[in-house]
Design a protein around this motif. Sequence first.
Motif, short mmCIF file in Angstrom:
data_model
loop_
_atom_site.label_atom_id
_atom_site.label_comp_id
_atom_site.label_asym_id
_atom_site.label_seq_id
_atom_site.Cartn_x
_atom_site.Cartn_y
_atom_site.Cartn_z
N SER A 177 0.81 -1.22 0.00
CA SER A 177 0.00 0.00 0.00
C SER A 177 0.84 1.27 0.00
N LEU A 178 2.17 1.14 0.05
CA LEU A 178 3.05 2.30 0.16
C LEU A 178 3.77 2.56 -1.15
N TYR A 179 3.80 3.83 -1.56
CA TYR A 179 4.40 4.24 -2.82
C TYR A 179 5.32 5.44 -2.61
N GLY A 180 6.40 5.47 -3.37
CA GLY A 180 7.32 6.59 -3.24
C GLY A 180 8.02 6.89 -4.56
N VAL A 181 8.36 8.16 -4.76
CA VAL A 181 9.14 8.60 -5.92
C VAL A 181 10.28 9.46 -5.40
N ASP A 182 11.47 9.23 -5.92
CA ASP A 182 12.58 10.14 -5.63
C ASP A 182 13.44 10.27 -6.87
N ILE A 183 13.97 11.47 -7.08
CA ILE A 183 14.74 11.74 -8.29
C ILE A 183 16.15 11.18 -8.20
N LEU A 184 16.61 10.85 -6.99
CA LEU A 184 17.96 10.32 -6.81
C LEU A 184 17.92 8.81 -6.59
N LEU B 199 7.42 15.68 -10.74
CA LEU B 199 6.86 16.86 -11.39
C LEU B 199 6.54 16.58 -12.86
N THR B 200 7.48 15.92 -13.54
CA THR B 200 7.25 15.61 -14.96
C THR B 200 6.59 14.25 -15.14
N LEU B 201 6.56 13.44 -14.07
CA LEU B 201 5.95 12.10 -14.07
C LEU B 201 6.71 11.13 -14.98
N LYS B 202 8.01 11.37 -15.13
CA LYS B 202 8.87 10.53 -15.95
C LYS B 202 9.92 9.84 -15.08
N CYS B 203 10.35 8.66 -15.50
CA CYS B 203 11.50 8.02 -14.88
C CYS B 203 12.74 8.84 -15.23
N VAL B 204 13.77 8.71 -14.41
CA VAL B 204 15.01 9.44 -14.67
C VAL B 204 16.17 8.47 -14.80
N ASP C 283 15.46 13.43 -16.90
CA ASP C 283 14.25 12.78 -17.38
C ASP C 283 14.53 11.88 -18.59
N THR C 284 13.84 10.74 -18.62
CA THR C 284 13.85 9.87 -19.78
C THR C 284 12.49 9.97 -20.45
N ASP C 285 12.29 9.21 -21.51
CA ASP C 285 10.98 9.17 -22.18
C ASP C 285 10.04 8.18 -21.53
N GLU C 286 10.55 7.44 -20.55
CA GLU C 286 9.75 6.39 -19.91
C GLU C 286 8.86 6.96 -18.81
N PRO C 287 7.55 6.74 -18.89
CA PRO C 287 6.65 7.27 -17.85
C PRO C 287 6.79 6.46 -16.56
#
Length: 226
Positions: free
Chosen positions: A85-92, A141-146, A152-156
């Motif tokens: 149930s837990l989700y996270g996003v980080d740019i690093l 922010l851009t909702l893209k993988c990095v 940013d990559t083209d992969e959502p």
Amino acid sequence: MTQQIKSKQRVAEHGEVFTSEREVKAMCDLVKQETERIDSRFLEPACGDGNFLYEILSRKLAVVKKKYKRSPHDYEKNAILALSSLYGVDILLDNAIACRERLFALWDKQYKAVCTKNCSEDTRKAAKFILSRNIVCGNALTLKCVDKNGQDTDEPIVFSEWAFVTGTQMQRKDYTFDELVNGDDSVRKIKAKKEQLTLFDEPQPDEEGKFLKQYISDYRRVQDNG
């Protein structure tokens, strides 16, 4: 959670400052009832190495233990549900990896304490796989993988919804984060009327890009659908 910055360079480049334990607990107390619901979903869009998610998982697992400590099977199943149930996003990338590792270490410690000799390596692999799907290295922010440099990559970004459908069978549905966040106006209006907003509780629209794939398998073998 004692260290709030890793380096001045990271603060300058990414604005990275970790929330202290006192503030994390205080903020989680504001939604205490939800943090103690086993299946209540949480998304941290700048999760760092997981301070908020760690606290929420601790609370959820305490509830699972209280309810199911006498049944290793029921504890195992609900502990997996809590983790999923837990989700996270980080740019690093190092933060995303550290977050997965921290959450798994906490989950596994409690799992061993309750289930002891009934612990399953397949279930541990399932827990790690779920974390690999739920904790993503990307740009919220851009909702893209990095990439490894944070570009940013083209992969959502894609998130998986996990739910038990019957017995030990667990369903996984993959959605693009972009469609989950933006959707269409009718979906947003419906969501605005709900008491609690979640990532996945709306009927699936037909727009290409939102719903991607669906899998159903035993919860101990979700990793087979990589």
